[in-house]
Design a protein around this motif. Structure first.
Motif, PDB file in Angstrom:
ATOM      1  N   ARG A  17       0.817  -1.218   0.000  1.00  0.00           N
ATOM      2  CA  ARG A  17       0.000   0.000   0.000  1.00  0.00           C
ATOM      3  C   ARG A  17       0.852   1.271   0.000  1.00  0.00           C
ATOM      4  O   ARG A  17       0.328   2.362  -0.191  1.00  0.00           O
ATOM      5  CB  ARG A  17      -0.930   0.003   1.201  1.00  0.00           C
ATOM      6  CG  ARG A  17      -2.017  -1.050   1.101  1.00  0.00           C
ATOM      7  CD  ARG A  17      -3.039  -0.893   2.193  1.00  0.00           C
ATOM      8  NE  ARG A  17      -3.794   0.330   2.076  1.00  0.00           N
ATOM      9  CZ  ARG A  17      -4.951   0.464   1.435  1.00  0.00           C
ATOM     10  NH1 ARG A  17      -5.473  -0.575   0.820  1.00  0.00           N
ATOM     11  NH2 ARG A  17      -5.589   1.603   1.415  1.00  0.00           N
TER      12      ARG A  17
ATOM     13  N   ARG B 297       1.521  -4.475  -5.789  1.00  0.00           N
ATOM     14  CA  ARG B 297       0.154  -4.951  -6.008  1.00  0.00           C
ATOM     15  C   ARG B 297       0.162  -6.023  -7.093  1.00  0.00           C
ATOM     16  O   ARG B 297       1.076  -6.079  -7.915  1.00  0.00           O
ATOM     17  CB  ARG B 297      -0.747  -3.798  -6.448  1.00  0.00           C
ATOM     18  CG  ARG B 297      -0.926  -2.737  -5.401  1.00  0.00           C
ATOM     19  CD  ARG B 297      -1.817  -1.626  -5.885  1.00  0.00           C
ATOM     20  NE  ARG B 297      -1.135  -0.811  -6.896  1.00  0.00           N
ATOM     21  CZ  ARG B 297      -1.724   0.082  -7.666  1.00  0.00           C
ATOM     22  NH1 ARG B 297      -3.024   0.297  -7.567  1.00  0.00           N
ATOM     23  NH2 ARG B 297      -1.046   0.786  -8.537  1.00  0.00           N
TER      24      ARG B 297
ATOM     25  N   ASP C 250      -4.786  -5.784  -9.559  1.00  0.00           N
ATOM     26  CA  ASP C 250      -4.997  -4.565  -8.763  1.00  0.00           C
ATOM     27  C   ASP C 250      -4.382  -3.352  -9.457  1.00  0.00           C
ATOM     28  O   ASP C 250      -4.942  -2.260  -9.410  1.00  0.00           O
ATOM     29  CB  ASP C 250      -4.414  -4.714  -7.355  1.00  0.00           C
ATOM     30  CG  ASP C 250      -5.321  -5.513  -6.432  1.00  0.00           C
ATOM     31  OD1 ASP C 250      -6.504  -5.712  -6.765  1.00  0.00           O
ATOM     32  OD2 ASP C 250      -4.831  -5.938  -5.361  1.00  0.00           O
TER      33      ASP C 250
ATOM     34  N   ARG D 116      -6.741  -2.345 -12.269  1.00  0.00           N
ATOM     35  CA  ARG D 116      -7.959  -1.700 -11.748  1.00  0.00           C
ATOM     36  C   ARG D 116      -7.626  -0.456 -10.921  1.00  0.00           C
ATOM     37  O   ARG D 116      -8.527   0.258 -10.490  1.00  0.00           O
ATOM     38  CB  ARG D 116      -8.736  -2.677 -10.864  1.00  0.00           C
ATOM     39  CG  ARG D 116      -9.372  -3.821 -11.613  1.00  0.00           C
ATOM     40  CD  ARG D 116     -10.298  -4.630 -10.715  1.00  0.00           C
ATOM     41  NE  ARG D 116      -9.628  -5.158  -9.534  1.00  0.00           N
ATOM     42  CZ  ARG D 116      -9.242  -6.413  -9.364  1.00  0.00           C
ATOM     43  NH1 ARG D 116      -9.463  -7.298 -10.308  1.00  0.00           N
ATOM     44  NH2 ARG D 116      -8.647  -6.797  -8.274  1.00  0.00           N
ATOM     45  N   ASP D 117      -6.335  -0.217 -10.668  1.00  0.00           N
ATOM     46  CA  ASP D 117      -5.859   0.866  -9.817  1.00  0.00           C
ATOM     47  C   ASP D 117      -6.494   0.798  -8.418  1.00  0.00           C
ATOM     48  O   ASP D 117      -6.990   1.785  -7.885  1.00  0.00           O
ATOM     49  CB  ASP D 117      -6.105   2.242 -10.452  1.00  0.00           C
ATOM     50  CG  ASP D 117      -5.273   3.323  -9.773  1.00  0.00           C
ATOM     51  OD1 ASP D 117      -4.199   2.993  -9.222  1.00  0.00           O
ATOM     52  OD2 ASP D 117      -5.704   4.486  -9.757  1.00  0.00           O
ATOM     53  N   THR D 118      -6.451  -0.407  -7.850  1.00  0.00           N
ATOM     54  CA  THR D 118      -6.961  -0.629  -6.505  1.00  0.00           C
ATOM     55  C   THR D 118      -5.854  -1.207  -5.629  1.00  0.00           C
ATOM     56  O   THR D 118      -4.854  -1.725  -6.129  1.00  0.00           O
ATOM     57  CB  THR D 118      -8.150  -1.604  -6.504  1.00  0.00           C
ATOM     58  OG1 THR D 118      -7.726  -2.854  -7.078  1.00  0.00           O
ATOM     59  CG2 THR D 118      -9.332  -1.054  -7.276  1.00  0.00           C
ATOM     60  N   PHE D 119      -6.048  -1.093  -4.336  1.00  0.00           N
ATOM     61  CA  PHE D 119      -5.116  -1.658  -3.362  1.00  0.00           C
ATOM     62  C   PHE D 119      -5.853  -2.710  -2.548  1.00  0.00           C
ATOM     63  O   PHE D 119      -7.046  -2.570  -2.285  1.00  0.00           O
ATOM     64  CB  PHE D 119      -4.588  -0.574  -2.419  1.00  0.00           C
ATOM     65  CG  PHE D 119      -3.626   0.362  -3.069  1.00  0.00           C
ATOM     66  CD1 PHE D 119      -2.262   0.094  -3.062  1.00  0.00           C
ATOM     67  CD2 PHE D 119      -4.072   1.519  -3.699  1.00  0.00           C
ATOM     68  CE1 PHE D 119      -1.366   0.961  -3.667  1.00  0.00           C
ATOM     69  CE2 PHE D 119      -3.184   2.387  -4.298  1.00  0.00           C
ATOM     70  CZ  PHE D 119      -1.819   2.106  -4.283  1.00  0.00           C
TER      71      PHE D 119
ATOM     72  N   GLU E  13      -7.350  -4.590   0.574  1.00  0.00           N
ATOM     73  CA  GLU E  13      -7.805  -4.115   1.880  1.00  0.00           C
ATOM     74  C   GLU E  13      -7.074  -4.917   2.954  1.00  0.00           C
ATOM     75  O   GLU E  13      -6.982  -6.140   2.861  1.00  0.00           O
ATOM     76  CB  GLU E  13      -9.313  -4.315   2.016  1.00  0.00           C
ATOM     77  CG  GLU E  13      -9.865  -3.801   3.307  1.00  0.00           C
ATOM     78  CD  GLU E  13     -11.364  -4.003   3.421  1.00  0.00           C
ATOM     79  OE1 GLU E  13     -11.885  -3.741   4.499  1.00  0.00           O
ATOM     80  OE2 GLU E  13     -11.986  -4.423   2.437  1.00  0.00           O
TER      81      GLU E  13
END
Length: 193
Positions: free
Chosen positions: A3, A143, A147, A150-153, A155
């Motif tokens: 993260r 990541r 991820d 999708r440009d997500t991290f 949780e």
């Protein structure tokens, strides 16, 4: 580090400057790696593994900030609250230890207090530092490709209970180079001797 990739890159840059790419870090390098030291403190501060510590019993009447604590009282220290008493406590910012020296050193809090302080604290803290230094020196952690796309991290979730453990999450872990793989194999050979 998944993260906080900028923290990971900065730690890798510091290690590369101090030890180069021809060897693995050792305890002798510790004094030359101040940013890595800040990361260790921030990891312990951000998520102390034992957030409430071990209960202690007061052996004689005492007082704290004007509060009377009678002999025989059981105290449970909220280590999590002590270490989160700072600006932006949920943010992972190792720089806070380079910039602000009046923060409590998490290493003096997470292992307990008084006569019941963890007798293995120095071994534990040194082991964590050694593992951390070698992971930063040898691996790229990021990541997952999904991820990133999708440009997500992921949780982060933790178990509840006396000791907190991170729950599994997806990430990508790769050797930084083929040379690193050789260094690790050489280190293993020396251990096996």
């Amino acid at each position: 580090m998944v993260r906080n990739p900028e923290v990971f890159r900065k730690a890798q840059e510091e290690l590369d400057q101090v030890i180069g790419s021809g060897r693995l870090p050792t305890f002798d390098d510790r004094g030359s790696l101040p940013y890595l030291e800040c990361i260790l403190k921030e990891v312990l501060r951000w998520n102390p593994p034992v957030p409430l510590g071990i209960p202690h019993r007061v052996m004689e009447d005492d007082s704290y900030r004007g509060y009377h604590i009678p002999k025989g009282t059981t105290l449970i220290v909220n280590i999590f609250a002590i270490l989160h008493d700072c600006l932006e406590p949920e943010e992972f910012r190792p720089e806070r230890y380079a910039q602000k020296t009046d923060l409590p050193d998490p290493r003096e809090v997470v292992f307990g207090f008084g006569r019941r302080i963890c007798p293995g604290r120095h071994f534990a803290e040194s082991s964590v530092w050694c593992i951390m230094a070698n992971v930063v020196a040898t691996l790229d952690i990021s990541r997952t490709p999904e991820d990133q796309e999708r440009d997500t991290f992921p949780e982060f979730k933790f178990t509840s209970g006396f000791v907190r453990h991170p729950q599994p999450f997806a990430c990508s872990i790769r050797p930084r180079s083929s040379k690193v793989t050789t260094l690790i194999q050489e280190a293993k050979t020396h251990i096996d001797l």
